[in-house]
Design a protein around this motif. Structure first.
Motif, PDB file in Angstrom:
ATOM      1  N   GLU A  35       0.030 -33.309  -8.893  1.00 37.37           N
ATOM      2  CA  GLU A  35       0.890 -33.715  -7.771  1.00 37.37           C
ATOM      3  C   GLU A  35       2.002 -34.630  -8.267  1.00 37.37           C
ATOM      4  O   GLU A  35       3.054 -34.714  -7.656  1.00 37.37           O
ATOM      5  N   VAL A  36       1.727 -35.335  -9.351  1.00 32.91           N
ATOM      6  CA  VAL A  36       2.765 -36.174  -9.939  1.00 32.91           C
ATOM      7  C   VAL A  36       2.645 -36.103 -11.465  1.00 32.91           C
ATOM      8  O   VAL A  36       1.541 -36.061 -11.997  1.00 32.91           O
ATOM      9  N   VAL A  37       3.788 -36.025 -12.141  1.00 28.71           N
ATOM     10  CA  VAL A  37       3.803 -35.879 -13.600  1.00 28.71           C
ATOM     11  C   VAL A  37       4.710 -36.953 -14.195  1.00 28.71           C
ATOM     12  O   VAL A  37       5.880 -37.063 -13.823  1.00 28.71           O
ATOM     13  N   LEU A  38       4.161 -37.767 -15.081  1.00 30.49           N
ATOM     14  CA  LEU A  38       4.984 -38.715 -15.844  1.00 30.49           C
ATOM     15  C   LEU A  38       5.139 -38.134 -17.241  1.00 30.49           C
ATOM     16  O   LEU A  38       4.149 -37.986 -17.955  1.00 30.49           O
ATOM     17  N   TYR A  39       6.366 -37.778 -17.604  1.00 27.54           N
ATOM     18  CA  TYR A  39       6.533 -37.103 -18.889  1.00 27.54           C
ATOM     19  C   TYR A  39       7.375 -37.910 -19.861  1.00 27.54           C
ATOM     20  O   TYR A  39       8.197 -38.720 -19.470  1.00 27.54           O
ATOM     21  N   ASP A  40       7.131 -37.622 -21.146  1.00 23.89           N
ATOM     22  CA  ASP A  40       7.812 -38.327 -22.234  1.00 23.89           C
ATOM     23  C   ASP A  40       9.015 -37.558 -22.730  1.00 23.89           C
ATOM     24  O   ASP A  40       9.121 -36.368 -22.535  1.00 23.89           O
ATOM     25  N   ARG A  41       9.863 -38.237 -23.455  1.00 23.45           N
ATOM     26  CA  ARG A  41      11.055 -37.629 -24.038  1.00 23.45           C
ATOM     27  C   ARG A  41      10.701 -36.482 -24.984  1.00 23.45           C
ATOM     28  O   ARG A  41      11.406 -35.482 -25.058  1.00 23.45           O
ATOM     29  N   LEU A  42       9.607 -36.619 -25.732  1.00 22.98           N
ATOM     30  CA  LEU A  42       9.289 -35.604 -26.740  1.00 22.98           C
ATOM     31  C   LEU A  42       8.450 -34.449 -26.193  1.00 22.98           C
ATOM     32  O   LEU A  42       8.212 -33.470 -26.885  1.00 22.98           O
ATOM     33  N   ALA A  55       5.653 -30.875  -6.829  1.00 21.97           N
ATOM     34  CA  ALA A  55       5.167 -31.975  -7.674  1.00 21.97           C
ATOM     35  C   ALA A  55       6.295 -32.973  -7.925  1.00 21.97           C
ATOM     36  O   ALA A  55       7.456 -32.599  -8.067  1.00 21.97           O
ATOM     37  N   GLU A  56       5.908 -34.248  -7.978  1.00 19.93           N
ATOM     38  CA  GLU A  56       6.906 -35.288  -8.258  1.00 19.93           C
ATOM     39  C   GLU A  56       6.993 -35.469  -9.775  1.00 19.93           C
ATOM     40  O   GLU A  56       5.974 -35.715 -10.431  1.00 19.93           O
ATOM     41  N   LEU A  57       8.197 -35.330 -10.330  1.00 22.55           N
ATOM     42  CA  LEU A  57       8.361 -35.429 -11.777  1.00 22.55           C
ATOM     43  C   LEU A  57       9.046 -36.754 -12.112  1.00 22.55           C
ATOM     44  O   LEU A  57      10.136 -37.036 -11.631  1.00 22.55           O
ATOM     45  N   ILE A  58       8.375 -37.558 -12.928  1.00 19.44           N
ATOM     46  CA  ILE A  58       8.928 -38.871 -13.279  1.00 19.44           C
ATOM     47  C   ILE A  58       9.205 -38.920 -14.773  1.00 19.44           C
ATOM     48  O   ILE A  58       8.302 -38.699 -15.587  1.00 19.44           O
ATOM     49  N   ASN A  59      10.449 -39.202 -15.139  1.00 17.69           N
ATOM     50  CA  ASN A  59      10.816 -39.307 -16.546  1.00 17.69           C
ATOM     51  C   ASN A  59      10.475 -40.702 -17.052  1.00 17.69           C
ATOM     52  O   ASN A  59      11.160 -41.670 -16.753  1.00 17.69           O
ATOM     53  N   ALA A  60       9.414 -40.774 -17.837  1.00 15.99           N
ATOM     54  CA  ALA A  60       9.007 -42.063 -18.387  1.00 15.99           C
ATOM     55  C   ALA A  60       9.543 -42.215 -19.800  1.00 15.99           C
ATOM     56  O   ALA A  60       9.203 -43.139 -20.512  1.00 15.99           O
ATOM     57  N   GLY A  61      10.357 -41.233 -20.208  1.00 17.90           N
ATOM     58  CA  GLY A  61      10.805 -41.126 -21.597  1.00 17.90           C
ATOM     59  C   GLY A  61      11.534 -42.351 -22.096  1.00 17.90           C
ATOM     60  O   GLY A  61      12.312 -42.957 -21.385  1.00 17.90           O
ATOM     61  N   LYS A  62      11.252 -42.626 -23.327  1.00 13.34           N
ATOM     62  CA  LYS A  62      11.913 -43.770 -23.920  1.00 13.34           C
ATOM     63  C   LYS A  62      12.891 -43.273 -24.967  1.00 13.34           C
ATOM     64  O   LYS A  62      12.480 -42.844 -26.030  1.00 13.34           O
TER      65      LYS A  62
END
Ligand code: SAH
Length: 512
Positions: A35-42, A55-62
């Motif tokens: 339902e929610v996705v926190l994803y990384d840059r790589l 789904a809620e997509l959250i860019n946690a990428g650094k």
């Protein structure tokens, strides 16, 4: 697992090093259910297409330098989302526990009394190195390997990595996050006793279509990286196994590696071609040149469905996969299914159309040798169509040749318009810019309407495409491309995605 209304669950997923095909089955399933996705840059962005639309997509990428979310913020978000009862996926590049801070995130969840699942991933430290034709161990060459962070300054006395000991204790060293400190790392290893001429390599953007390998002895690797303009993400590999690269890499070579290939089919149909291209090492660039807009006259559709149900049609002729799709949507809406076809024979223009039928439980009775409307008409004529009733579900403005020929031969044809294939209103500007700048190696056309519509999208100016390889799925599409001033270098042997990619690969390998 928790029921709704109670605490949710967190899946910590390793997405693999870059190629979206390297995620695990378990990871993919959890991603699809999130339902929610926190994803990384790589983490490969292509995987996000697998998420549910809601789904809620959250860019946690650094990004190096700037950070979108701090680790504390990420931990807090995971806890808050899970407490809210949601199915949360934390998507990370490579493996979550190899310099991925997965352990810290799990600690935060443990502290909060929450449940989680870890789905391990292919780490770049092994999989990324393998993609360059370098095995991390090899009988008689390397019996051990270590994965090391290059993030710290090796000259600082407080450094955690014991370079001097690692230098001689391990056969293969794989250094992550080391691009900015190659001089210091090489010096520390040489001072620790590693021979300066030890084979070394940098693998940049491993497993992606942009993968590059820079090879040099350890004492020259930093200089070689500067010369080649190496930027992160890259892996440094030090050890005798690197010498295997020259022998093994040619086996793994993919002729389309590094090619950017334009895919002009509809969004819905693009994925099979995009996947086949990616499997050959190419980077598919999506520019859906057609959008399918429903244009069915309900009365005509109702009458045709009734006649089909009554077994009135001798033949149903499908001239595109889109027509199959649209017709089945309408049949389903009318409460019908494949059984409606029981009294009729079915003609399909080409392999892709036949496949679309097969996916709905029907096999085509007729597949002409030439994948075109005229081809279908000629094949039907050979079987004799005088007095036959034919249903032709089609696109608005479809080539009239099929219907005309059949009528001339004495058939009674019901032509039912289902959809209009038109250029999209909002084509992605960055793709148009890349095309105009000549940054696309090849353009694929999978129907004549994709040719016409791409021309419309480019404002009639096809000059920009002249430098690109033009690849067409069949003779009719090739004709349309030639007429538009883009004679194709590549034409598939038969009208299918696999044949199109095979033809392109053959061309790239110099076989064409
Ligand atoms: N958890 C990840 C590593 C995260 S640390 C894993 O298991 O792979 C980030 C570093 O990993 C990058 O600085 C780079 O050194 C390496 N890396 C990750 N993906 C890479 C790729 N596709 N190509 C080259 N290096 C990669």
């Amino acid at each position: 697992m928790s029921a709704r209304g109670e605490a949710g669950h967190v899946w910590l997923i390793g997405a693999g090093p870059g190629d979206p095909g390297l995620v695990t089955q378990g990871g993919l399933e959890a991603l699809r259910g999130a339902e929610v996705v926190l994803y990384d840059r790589l983490a490969p962005v292509e995987l996000l297409a697998e998420c549910a639309p809601e789904a809620e997509l959250i860019n946690a990428g650094k990004a190096p330098g700037g950070s979108a979310m701090t680790q504390d913020e990420i931990n807090a978000a995971l806890v808050a989302q899970a407490r809210a009862g949601r199915r949360v996926v934390r998507l990370k590049g490579g493996d979550p526990f190899v310099f991925g801070r997965g352990g810290e995130e799990l600690e935060a969840l443990a502290d909060a009394g929450l449940e989680a699942t870890v789905v391990p991933g292919v780490t770049s430290a092994i999989g990324g190195v393998a993609a360059a034709g370098i095995p991390v161990t090899h009988r008689g060459v390397a019996a051990s390997f270590a994965v090391v962070t290059g993030h710290e300054d090796p000259t600082k006395p407080a450094a955690q990595v014991r370079w001097a000991e690692l230098a001689t204790a391990v056969d293969t060293l794989v250094v992550l996050m080391g691009v900015g400190r190659l001089d210091g790392i090489a010096r520390a290893l040489i001072e620790g006793g590693r021979p300066p001429r030890t084979p070394s390599a940098l693998i940049v953007e491993a497993t992606t279509p942009r993968q590059r390998v820079v090879e040099a002895p350890l004492d020259c690797i930093a200089e070689a990286a500067r010369e080649a303009g190496v930027q992160p993400p890259a892996l440094l590999v030090v050890g005798e196994v690197v010498a295997l690269h020259d022998r093994l890499a040619p086996v793994l070579r993919r002729p389309l590696a590094g090619w950017r290939v334009l895919v002009t089919r509809t969004r819905r149909q693009a994925s099979s071609l995009a996947e086949a291209l990616r499997a050959e090492g190419a980077e598919p660039v999506l520019l859906p040149a057609i959008e399918i807009a429903r244009r069915a006259d309900p009365e005509a559709v109702r009458a045709a469905i009734e006649a089909l149900r009554a077994g009135d049609y001798d033949w149903v002729a499908f001239t595109s996969g889109n027509a199959v799709e649209a017709w089945f949507d309408l049949v389903r809406e009318a409460g019908g299914d494949a059984r409606l076809f029981a009294g009729s024979s079915i003609a399909a223009v080409g392999v892709a159309t036949a496949r679309a039928l097969e996916a709905r439980g029907l096999s085509a009775d007729l597949l002409p040798s030439r994948a075109s409307g005229t081809g279908v008409a000629d094949a039907l004529l050979e079987r004799g169509v005088e007095g036959a009733r034919v249903l032709a579900p089609r696109a608005e403005r479809a080539d009239p040749a099929l219907v005309e020929r059949l009528r001339e031969a004495g058939a009674s044809v019901d032509e039912v318009t289902l959809y209009l294939a038109a250029p999209p209103a909002d084509p992605p500007p960055e793709v148009l810019a890349a095309l105009r700048a000549g940054e696309i190696e090849a353009v694929t056309f999978t129907s004549s309407s994709t040719v016409r519509n791409l021309a419309t999208l480019l404002g009639g100016d096809l000059e920009a495409l002249r430098g690109a390889i033009i690849a067409c799925i069949g003779p009719q599409t090739a004709e349309a491309a030639s007429e538009a001033g883009l004679p194709p270098q590549v034409v598939a042997s038969h009208a299918s995605v696999d044949a199109l990619v095979a033809a392109l690969r053959g061309y790239a390998a110099g076989e064409a």
